[in-house]
Each structure stands twice: as structure tokens, then as C-alpha cells.
Design an enzyme around this catalytic site. Structure first.
Site, PDB file in Angstrom:
ATOM      1  N   ASN A   7       0.879  -1.123   0.099  1.00 42.50           N
ATOM      2  CA  ASN A   7      -0.068   0.263  -0.133  1.00 42.50           C
ATOM      3  C   ASN A   7       0.892   1.002   0.166  1.00 42.50           C
ATOM      4  O   ASN A   7       1.379   1.558   1.044  1.00 42.50           O
ATOM      5  CB  ASN A   7      -0.956  -0.118   1.253  1.00 42.50           C
ATOM      6  N   ARG A  90      -2.594  -1.852  -3.224  1.00 43.57           N
ATOM      7  CA  ARG A  90      -3.872  -1.147  -2.881  1.00 43.57           C
ATOM      8  C   ARG A  90      -3.704  -0.092  -4.174  1.00 43.57           C
ATOM      9  O   ARG A  90      -2.583   0.571  -4.147  1.00 43.57           O
ATOM     10  CB  ARG A  90      -3.836  -0.448  -1.867  1.00 43.57           C
ATOM     11  N   HIS A 179     -12.760   3.198   0.513  1.00 45.90           N
ATOM     12  CA  HIS A 179     -12.904   2.085   1.506  1.00 45.90           C
ATOM     13  C   HIS A 179     -13.269   0.691   1.027  1.00 45.90           C
ATOM     14  O   HIS A 179     -14.002  -0.047   1.659  1.00 45.90           O
ATOM     15  CB  HIS A 179     -13.510   2.443   2.893  1.00 45.90           C
ATOM     16  N   ARG A 240     -11.035  15.405   8.729  1.00 41.67           N
ATOM     17  CA  ARG A 240     -11.897  15.870   7.509  1.00 41.67           C
ATOM     18  C   ARG A 240     -13.104  16.382   7.992  1.00 41.67           C
ATOM     19  O   ARG A 240     -13.854  15.491   8.827  1.00 41.67           O
ATOM     20  CB  ARG A 240     -11.866  14.541   6.658  1.00 41.67           C
ATOM     21  N   GLU A 383      -7.835  -5.473   5.100  1.00 40.08           N
ATOM     22  CA  GLU A 383      -7.919  -5.013   3.790  1.00 40.08           C
ATOM     23  C   GLU A 383      -6.820  -5.643   3.182  1.00 40.08           C
ATOM     24  O   GLU A 383      -6.830  -5.976   1.901  1.00 40.08           O
ATOM     25  CB  GLU A 383      -7.684  -3.328   3.649  1.00 40.08           C
TER      26      GLU A 383
END
Ligand code: ADP
Length: 396
Positions: A7, A90, A179, A240, A383
């Protein structure tokens, strides 16, 4: 077979070497501060973490160091790189081009490059990782697993914005969602774990971490999700803002004398739990601050939980019902208080939380009472394992 999962971020890189037969992690770690001073974290299964300061001017040196660590005589997890059968990457944005994972070829790389404008910080970094691996391990098949792919089943009514349609047609402005690897993994596991009929199931996944998103999954397919063109939309996150009135951008730009990039920086990095509380983006710090009587921290967590509950309610309407609500990722898996508060809004669905089960720790677990009309569960996301599984499925 052994699969190296990578990733690649703009200045960091996370990796895991997974034996796909046993699904055990053989070694994992990360490279941080690529392009600055450089730091390699490596951990072989069962051993302590090793942290090495090492120069890594680019991702190439970083990946070289990872490969050296994996094959190191003393603490390596494998004897040679020949034991790596495939690499899974990823990739953040697959636009509308990728509705599933894909074997990496020159055409595939060109298609990912076409999506770079949609994720200018992430996709180029992901592609660097892919190219460096191709150079350092020629002949080893590589697969790209997209954050956006699972959400490609959304219907137009869920992905179109109320904007001039040319923006969609000319510039691909639409909801993509992120996601996806987590939402896919967790919703599948939920069906299995809860004994639901996949082809007759309605599941809501609340992925609550530093970045948070919620998705509605009908019969195994995503029908809606909270993140949009970018991962800024949706619920309040660590730093965020989540969804806001877009007119705030102009208003704040004038008041604070900022340009658009300046306001976007605030919305991405200085808002959310961090900005609202003035304390931290980390939920554990907020819980402490709330204990100590900090009103702003309390409001921040209240806004988060209320926002989650409103999306859940919206998705129950979108799916005309719900069988299971699942919590996952750092906050979803660990924060009993957030789960309790969210569920306190869901009594009208007949959803009833089992207090004791909610307070317990563990892996996959049901946290609703036996009488609850909706099953509520905690399912840890993974993941890397999802990337490993997709990689094996495509290269076998
Ligand atoms: P990322 O989006 O970076 O993958 P994670 O899924 O690891 O993030 O989630 C990070 C969030 O999980 C942080 O807000 C952190 O505070 C929260 N978290 C981790 N452990 C706990 C815990 N025991 N209790 C409450 N929150 C936790």
C-alpha cells in the site's frame, strides 16, 4: 503461495507478506518519511518490531529495503524473493474503469493513469509502487485492488450529484466512494458470520477509522456510500470535515483570506474531530477530554454519532429495510461508547444493543440482543487479507 501486499502512499509504504494458504501474516511493516530521512519498520511474525533509520530518497530504495528485510538471513520471513509468488497493490482510484481488481499490464497502468486527476496524491504513488516492484521482481505477477471498485454497482440515483450533467459527462464528477476493499470484505464476512442469505440480504457497514465511510449493501452489492468524488464527503472524520454546505468554502475563504487550496487544506487536515474539539483527531484522546469535562470534545463525538445514525437511517430507507448493521475499523471495532450512542438512535428499527456484548472485546461478534429485530455486529476489517485473496484469485 506467498503474496506481498503493498500500500504505497505519497511518502510512506505499508506492506505485509501473507501465506495465502494459511492466510497467516509472515511479516509486516512500513516505510515512513520516504524522500526525507527514511525509517523502516519490520516485524516478522512472532518477533519484536525492528525499527531502522535508513536512507530512502525514493520508493525504489524503500521497496529494496523491504525486500532485503524479508530475505534477511537472521530475521527474514523467506529465504529468497523466489518465494514471493505474486504482489497485490492497493490502488486508490479506479474511476469508472475498474469495477473489480485487475492484473497489472501496460494497458491497466495506462487506465489507472487516466484516473490520476481524480486522486492526484494517491494514484501516482500507487503507480510508483507498481513500477518499482516490476523492476525489482520482474516476472512476478502483480494485481491492483481498487478502493473504488466495490462501489461501482451504485445506481445513477446514488452516484450523480445535483450539478450540470456535463460535469459528469466531461469530467467524471460523480460519487465513487472509497474503503471499498473494507466494505466488500466486511459485508461478505457479515453475511457468512450472521448466517444471512446473501441473495436476500441488506447490510449497512460503518467503517469508522481516521477516515470513515458507511455503505449500504444489498445482496452483496453496494447501492450507496457516504464518500464521494473524493474521501472528504460523508461523516465527520479524524481531521476531515465530512459533508458541509459548499457555500462555507467561499465564506471562509473571504473571512480567513484563503484561496481554494487553503480552504481545502482546512477541510481535509484541520477539521473533523480535530478541528471541532481543538484536542486531537484520535478518539481515545477525545474520550479522555470528555471525561475531564471538555464540552467541545463532547460535541465533536456527538456530531459524529448523530451523523452516523442519520446516514444509517437514510440507508434503511434506500434499501427499504436492514438485516444487519456492522461496525468496523479503529473506532468501529474498539469504541463501545460510539457504538452505544449510534445505536441509541435506532430503537425505531427494533435494533437493541446488548450492553454486555458491546463492552466485551474480541474478534467477530454479535452485539445485539437475541430479540433485536436487526443484528448488530463488530467485524474487524482486514484490507490486506482482502487484497491477498483478490490477488490469488486473479493470478492462479
Ligand atoms: P485508518 O483510517 O488510519 O486506517 P484506523 O482504522 O486505524 O484508521 O482507526 C483509527 C481510529 O481508531 C483513531 O481515531 C483511534 O482513536 C481509534 N481507536 C483505536 N483504538 C481505539 C480504542 N481502543 N478506543 C477508541 N478508539 C480507538
Amino acid at each position: 503461495m506467498n503474496v506481498l501486499v503493498i500500500n504505497c502512499g505519497s511518502s510512506s509504504l505499508k506492506y505485509q507478506l501473507i501465506d495465502s494458504d494459511s492466510e497467516k501474516v509472515l511479516a509486516k511493516g512500513l516505510c515512513e518519511r520516504i524522500g526525507l530521512d527514511g525509517r523502516l519498520v519490520y516485524q516478522k511474525a512472532g518477533l519484536e518490531k525492528e525499527i531502522t533509520e535508513a536512507s530512502m530518497p525514493t520508493h525504489k530504495e524503500a521497496i529494496q529495503l523491504v525486500l532485503q528485510a524479508l530475505t534477511n538471513e537472521k530475521t527474514g520471513a523467506i529465504a529468497s524473493l523466489e518465494e514471493v509468488s505474486a504482489i497485490g497493490h492497493r490502488v486508490v482510484h479506479g474511476g469508472e474503469k475498474f469495477a473489480s481488481s485487475a492484473v497489472i499490464t501496460d494497458e491497466m497502468i495506462a487506465a489507472v493513469e487516466d484516473c490520476n486527476d481524480l486522486a492526484p496524491l494517491h494514484n501516482p504513488a500507487n503507480l510508483i509502487g507498481i513500477r518499482v516492484c516490476a523492476e525489482l521482481m520482474p516476472g512476478v505477477p502483480q494485481v491492483g485492488v481498487f478502493d473504488t471498485a466495490f462501489h461501482q454497482t451504485m445506481p445513477p440515483k446514488a452516484y450523480l450529484y445535483g450539478l450540470p450533467i456535463e460535469y459528469y459527462k466531461n469530467y467524471q464528477v460523480r460519487r465513487y466512494g472509497f474503503h471499498g476493499t473494507s466494505h466488500s470484505f466486511v459485508s461478505k464476512r457479515a453475511v457468512e458470520f450472521l448466517g444471512l442469505d446473501r441473495d436476500n440480504s441488506k447490510v449497512i457497514v460503518c467503517h469508522l477509522g481516521n477516515g470513515s465511510s458507511i455503505s449500504a449493501v444489498v445482496n452483496g452489492k453496494c447501492v450507496d456510500t457516504t464518500m464521494g468524488l473524493t474521501p472528504l464527503e460523508g461523516v465527520v472524520m479524524g481531521t476531515r470535515s465530512g459533508s458541509i454546505d459548499p457555500a462555507i468554502i467561499e465564506y471562509i475563504a473571504k473571512k480567513e483570506n484563503l484561496d481554494i487550496a487553503g480552504v481545502m487544506n482546512v477541510l481535509n487536515k484541520k477539521s473533523g474531530l480535530q478541528g471541532m474539539s481543538g484536542v486531537s483527531s484520535d478518539m481515545r484522546d477525545l474520550e479522555e477530554a470528555i471525561e475531564a469535562g471538555n464540552e467541545d470534545a463532547k460535541n465533536a463525538v456527538d456530531v459524529l454519532c448523530y451523523g452516523i445514525a442519520k446516514y444509517v437511517g437514510g440507508y434503511v430507507a434506500a434499501m427499504n429495510g436492514v438485516d444487519a448493521i456492522i461496525f468496523t475499523a479503529g473506532i468501529g471495532e474498539n469504541d463501545a461508547n460510539v457504538r452505544r450512542t449510534v445505536c441509541s438512535y435506532l430503537g425505531y428499527l427494533g435494533a437493541e444493543l446488548d450492553e454486555e456484548a458491546n463492552s466485551a472485546r474480541g474478534e467477530d461478534r454479535v452485539i445485539s440482543t437475541p430479540d433485536s429485530k436487526v443484528k448488530i455486529a463488530v467485524i474487524p476489517t482486514n484490507e490486506e487479507l482482502a487484497i491477498c485473496r483478490d490477488t490469488v484469485a486473479l493470478v492462479k
